[in-house]
Design a protein around this motif. Structure first.
Motif, PDB file in Angstrom:
ATOM      1  N   SER A 228       0.856  -1.188   0.000  1.00 41.58           N
ATOM      2  CA  SER A 228       0.000   0.000   0.000  1.00 41.58           C
ATOM      3  C   SER A 228       0.889   1.234   0.000  1.00 41.58           C
ATOM      4  O   SER A 228       1.799   1.345   0.827  1.00 41.58           O
ATOM      5  CB  SER A 228      -0.914   0.014   1.220  1.00 41.58           C
ATOM      6  N   PRO A 229       0.648   2.177  -0.896  1.00 36.35           N
ATOM      7  CA  PRO A 229       1.525   3.353  -0.980  1.00 36.35           C
ATOM      8  C   PRO A 229       1.431   4.272   0.225  1.00 36.35           C
ATOM      9  O   PRO A 229       2.376   4.997   0.519  1.00 36.35           O
ATOM     10  CB  PRO A 229       1.033   4.057  -2.252  1.00 36.35           C
ATOM     11  N   ALA A 230       0.287   4.263   0.920  1.00 36.65           N
ATOM     12  CA  ALA A 230       0.103   5.158   2.057  1.00 36.65           C
ATOM     13  C   ALA A 230      -0.386   4.349   3.252  1.00 36.65           C
ATOM     14  O   ALA A 230      -1.010   3.297   3.094  1.00 36.65           O
ATOM     15  CB  ALA A 230      -0.902   6.262   1.710  1.00 36.65           C
ATOM     16  N   PRO A 231      -0.130   4.823   4.457  1.00 37.14           N
ATOM     17  CA  PRO A 231      -0.615   4.109   5.656  1.00 37.14           C
ATOM     18  C   PRO A 231      -2.142   4.054   5.693  1.00 37.14           C
ATOM     19  O   PRO A 231      -2.831   4.929   5.168  1.00 37.14           O
ATOM     20  CB  PRO A 231      -0.054   4.936   6.813  1.00 37.14           C
ATOM     21  N   LYS A 232      -2.654   3.031   6.323  1.00 38.65           N
ATOM     22  CA  LYS A 232      -4.099   2.853   6.482  1.00 38.65           C
ATOM     23  C   LYS A 232      -4.482   3.102   7.945  1.00 38.65           C
ATOM     24  O   LYS A 232      -3.707   2.809   8.858  1.00 38.65           O
ATOM     25  CB  LYS A 232      -4.528   1.436   6.084  1.00 38.65           C
ATOM     26  N   GLU A 233      -5.681   3.629   8.127  1.00 35.69           N
ATOM     27  CA  GLU A 233      -6.224   3.820   9.464  1.00 35.69           C
ATOM     28  C   GLU A 233      -7.308   2.781   9.691  1.00 35.69           C
ATOM     29  O   GLU A 233      -8.330   2.775   9.003  1.00 35.69           O
ATOM     30  CB  GLU A 233      -6.789   5.235   9.628  1.00 35.69           C
ATOM     31  N   LEU A 234      -7.086   1.891  10.642  1.00 36.09           N
ATOM     32  CA  LEU A 234      -8.010   0.805  10.938  1.00 36.09           C
ATOM     33  C   LEU A 234      -8.863   1.193  12.145  1.00 36.09           C
ATOM     34  O   LEU A 234      -8.327   1.473  13.223  1.00 36.09           O
ATOM     35  CB  LEU A 234      -7.246  -0.487  11.230  1.00 36.09           C
ATOM     36  N   ILE A 235     -10.175   1.232  11.957  1.00 33.88           N
ATOM     37  CA  ILE A 235     -11.099   1.542  13.044  1.00 33.88           C
ATOM     38  C   ILE A 235     -11.541   0.217  13.656  1.00 33.88           C
ATOM     39  O   ILE A 235     -12.294  -0.550  13.047  1.00 33.88           O
ATOM     40  CB  ILE A 235     -12.305   2.343  12.533  1.00 33.88           C
ATOM     41  N   VAL A 236     -11.063  -0.061  14.848  1.00 34.80           N
ATOM     42  CA  VAL A 236     -11.304  -1.347  15.499  1.00 34.80           C
ATOM     43  C   VAL A 236     -11.667  -1.088  16.956  1.00 34.80           C
ATOM     44  O   VAL A 236     -11.516   0.026  17.475  1.00 34.80           O
ATOM     45  CB  VAL A 236     -10.057  -2.252  15.412  1.00 34.80           C
ATOM     46  N   ASN A 237     -12.149  -2.152  17.635  1.00 37.81           N
ATOM     47  CA  ASN A 237     -12.408  -2.014  19.070  1.00 37.81           C
ATOM     48  C   ASN A 237     -11.117  -2.285  19.839  1.00 37.81           C
ATOM     49  O   ASN A 237     -10.076  -2.591  19.261  1.00 37.81           O
ATOM     50  CB  ASN A 237     -13.554  -2.917  19.519  1.00 37.81           C
ATOM     51  N   VAL A 238     -11.187  -2.194  21.167  1.00 36.88           N
ATOM     52  CA  VAL A 238      -9.979  -2.297  21.986  1.00 36.88           C
ATOM     53  C   VAL A 238      -9.352  -3.681  21.863  1.00 36.88           C
ATOM     54  O   VAL A 238      -8.126  -3.808  21.713  1.00 36.88           O
ATOM     55  CB  VAL A 238     -10.311  -1.973  23.453  1.00 36.88           C
ATOM     56  N   CYS A 239     -10.178  -4.724  21.909  1.00 39.32           N
ATOM     57  CA  CYS A 239      -9.633  -6.088  21.809  1.00 39.32           C
ATOM     58  C   CYS A 239      -8.962  -6.312  20.451  1.00 39.32           C
ATOM     59  O   CYS A 239      -7.891  -6.939  20.375  1.00 39.32           O
ATOM     60  CB  CYS A 239     -10.744  -7.109  22.038  1.00 39.32           C
TER      61      CYS A 239
END
Length: 643
Positions: free
Chosen positions: A415-426
């Motif tokens: 991936s050319p750019a970083p990804k932002e992953l929206i996840v829960n705490v676990c």
């Protein structure tokens, strides 16, 4: 003129009246009457023949003619005094009027059509969500139950106002039909096993339908087509769209409440609606707070302040949390830069937002007492705890990690750019296990390894987290699962990929001469088990690609499970026992002495939910054992209150 009035009356009375009785071959026989009430000659008598098709508005012309004929036949009957005199002289007893026959036949029609709607998806409601493909079809059919009931309600209202000319007796029949359909009376009449309370299921489906609408932005924008003579200007379009959306939301809430009024199991609706409302507020899925509060005010007007007190407390908590975070931000900024917040290993600041909730208002959520948080979050938690203890002395704060969510920045080689992953705490804790390595041997981490590193002791929860990260929908599989009993080719592909230096984007091979990983097509052919075994291994998905910069990975636990649904119903049943106990004690305290039949009748009159006499009898026995009341000596059918 006299002949013109007398001749039709004679024809109607002598020729047509014989067919206005529910006998074989009469117009009120179901095979003749039901297509007429459906007002759809092209359907061929199907179960959904009453629906309007292709936007055609029903006129109910035939039903209007039938009602007019029955009305004329009814008013032509002799007055009650004359009828009583004929009965005394020994003539035949008076029969029901034509309108009464039509009203009874209309009631049977409505209950039949309603029961056909309610039985949709009943199998999926009993078997839960863990099901096969045919069961998924039942779940889809179950989602149509409430929309079909709303459409059927409008159909009955149209028949009442258009065909039956707003006759009060037919209006009472419409209300009786909806009461029976929404509370399972039709299932009992049709010898269908509804587990004792079909109204519970309808109340649950109604709450789910409201939840789906309130968190769907597309549904909010969908409105019925309108016609305007002068089209609005471009500057007026946003105002017009907003006004149309408000009207559509108000119309939707009015439709829901029209069904809700006839549901007896309002406590079941409250339990599921409160649970779904909490999820919408905590996960940010509520489309419009104003719409949520508007519907809550309508529920309050319908059922009283006690019905919505906890839900109103949820909104107060959300507003209070915003104020607390505002003051906390000022407190953090005034602190030294070294203590103002946590920082990651890369030196970048980590922000945290906290929502302070009152325990009694919100549902009970799972706790993870031994969870292992990263140092960045531990520093932020300690700082907020010290701030909260200083401002609110005497209060105890407990963090609920199952409700939190994180934004994790991930770098993938392809991936050319970083990804932002929206996840829960676990999920975020599991992802951090793969921050630097895929295990000590480089072959991945097992379920036990991940459990030790994260502190998540609930194995089923950990399995669901790993499934969501490795076997979710396309575009969210940031981890790769390798079955312990996978063929040798799959294991070889896994080790080759690891030696190809995945931390550098665009690398074509390792320095030691190893080749690139095999084609993904070959790996895709390997069938991966959906369940997680203790010996399965998980690795970082170095070949992950996505066109989206921000990716939401939904955990499986956010979807309703059969266990969660069962717990909600069990909680409602437990609360009902308390209400029955309170009603019995209240009546006994006022009456001092009462017989069994009178006590049962008064309790049923006070309860706001359906209850069986056998259930009330069990609660009476329980109260006798706890010495709240006793049986009268010499008459076991009477009870006496013990002060």
């Amino acid at each position: 003129c006299t002949t013109r009035r007398i001749l039709p009356a004679i024809i109607e009375k002598q020729l047509l009246a014989l067919h206005l009785v529910p006998t074989s071959g009469g117009i009120l026989e179901p095979r003749h009457l039901y297509p007429l009430l459906d007002d759809d000659d092209d359907s061929g008598g199907t179960e959904e023949a009453w629906k309007s098709h292709q936007g055609n508005r029903k006129t109910y012309d035939n039903a209007k003619r039938l009602y007019g004929l029955c009305w004329r036949m009814t008013i032509s009957l002799p007055p009650p005094a004359e009828t009583s005199a004929n009965n005394a002289s020994g003539s035949n007893p008076p029969s029901k009027s034509a309108l009464e026959h039509l009203r009874i036949a209309f009631g049977a029609y409505g209950r039949l059509r309603g029961s056909e709607i309610v039985k949709q998806g009943r199998l999926s409601a009993k078997t839960g969500t863990n099901a096969s493909a045919p069961n998924n079809n039942n779940k889809e059919m179950e989602k149509k139950v409430i929309p079909n009931l709303l459409a059927f309600k409008n159909h009955l209202y149209a028949l009442h106002t258009i065909a039956f000319r707003s006759d009060e007796s037919f209006g009472n029949m419409v209300r009786s039909i909806l009461e029976d359909v929404l509370n399972g009376a039709t299932s009992k009449n049709n010898n269908v096993n509804n587990d004792g309370d079909e109204g519970r299921r309808i109340a649950e489906l109604l709450a789910k339908h409201v939840d789906a609408r309130f968190k769907d932005a597309k549904a909010q924008a969908t409105t019925s087509p309108t016609t305007t003579i002068n089209p609005p200007s471009s500057s007026q379009m946003p105002l017009l769209a907003s006004a149309i959306a408000v009207d559509a939301n108000e119309a939707f809430q009015t439709e829901i409440l029209a069904l809700f009024r006839h549901v007896h199991s309002k406590d079941v609706f409250e339990a599921f609606y409160k649970r779904d409302l909490a999820k919408r507020l905590l996960t940010g899925r509520a489309v419009s707070t104003d719409m949520e509060k508007s519907f809550l005010s309508k529920l309050k007007a319908e059922c009283g302040a006690g019905y919505t007190s906890k839900m109103e407390g949820m909104f107060k908590d959300m507003e209070l949390s915003r104020d607390i975070m505002g003051s906390y931000a000022a407190y953090a900024s005034s602190s030294s830069s070294s203590l103002a917040g946590g920082s990651s290993s890369s030196g970048k600041a980590v922000d945290m937002d906290v929502q302070v909730l009152t325990t009694g208002y919100w549902p009970v959520y799972p706790k993870y007492p031994n969870i292992i948080l990263p140092p960045e979050l531990l520093a932020l938690r300690s700082k907020f705890e010290s701030y909260y203890d200083d401002k609110y002395q005497g209060r105890r704060i407990v963090f609920q990690y199952s409700l939190g969510h994180c934004i994790v920045k991930a770098i993938f080689p392809k991936s050319p750019a970083p990804k932002e992953l929206i996840v829960n705490v676990c999920q975020s804790l599991v992802l951090l296990c793969f921050k630097h390595e895929d295990g000590e041997d480089g072959l991945g981490l097992t379920l036990e390894d991940i459990g030790k590193r994260t502190g998540i002791e609930d194995r089923s929860e950990l399995e669901r987290v790993l499934q969501s990260l490795s076997m979710g929908r396309e575009g969210t599989r940031v981890l790769r699962k390798v079955d312990y009993d996978a063929p040798e080719s799959t294991t070889t592909a896994m080790t080759t990929t690891k030696s190809a230096s995945p931390t550098k984007a665009g690398s074509s091979g390792g320095k030691d001469g190893t080749t690139d990983a095999p084609s993904p097509r070959k790996i895709k052919k390997q069938r991966i088990r959906r369940n997680v075994s203790p010996h399965d291994r998980f690795l970082f998905q170095s070949s992950f690609t996505s066109n989206q910069r921000r990716i939401r990975i939904t955990n499986i636990t956010m979807k309703e499970t059969a266990e969660e649904r069962t717990k909600t119903h069990a909680s409602v049943s437990k609360d009902r026992l308390y209400f029955i106990d309170a009603a019995v004690v209240r009546i006994m305290k006022a009456r001092k002495t009462i017989d069994h039949r009178g006590l049962i009748g008064e309790v049923l009159a006070q309860l706001k939910f359906p209850a069986l006499s056998a259930d009330i009898k069990k609660r009476i026995e329980s109260l006798i054992e706890r010495e709240y009341m006793e049986r009268v000596e010499g008459d076991i059918s009477k009870y006496k209150y013990l002060a």
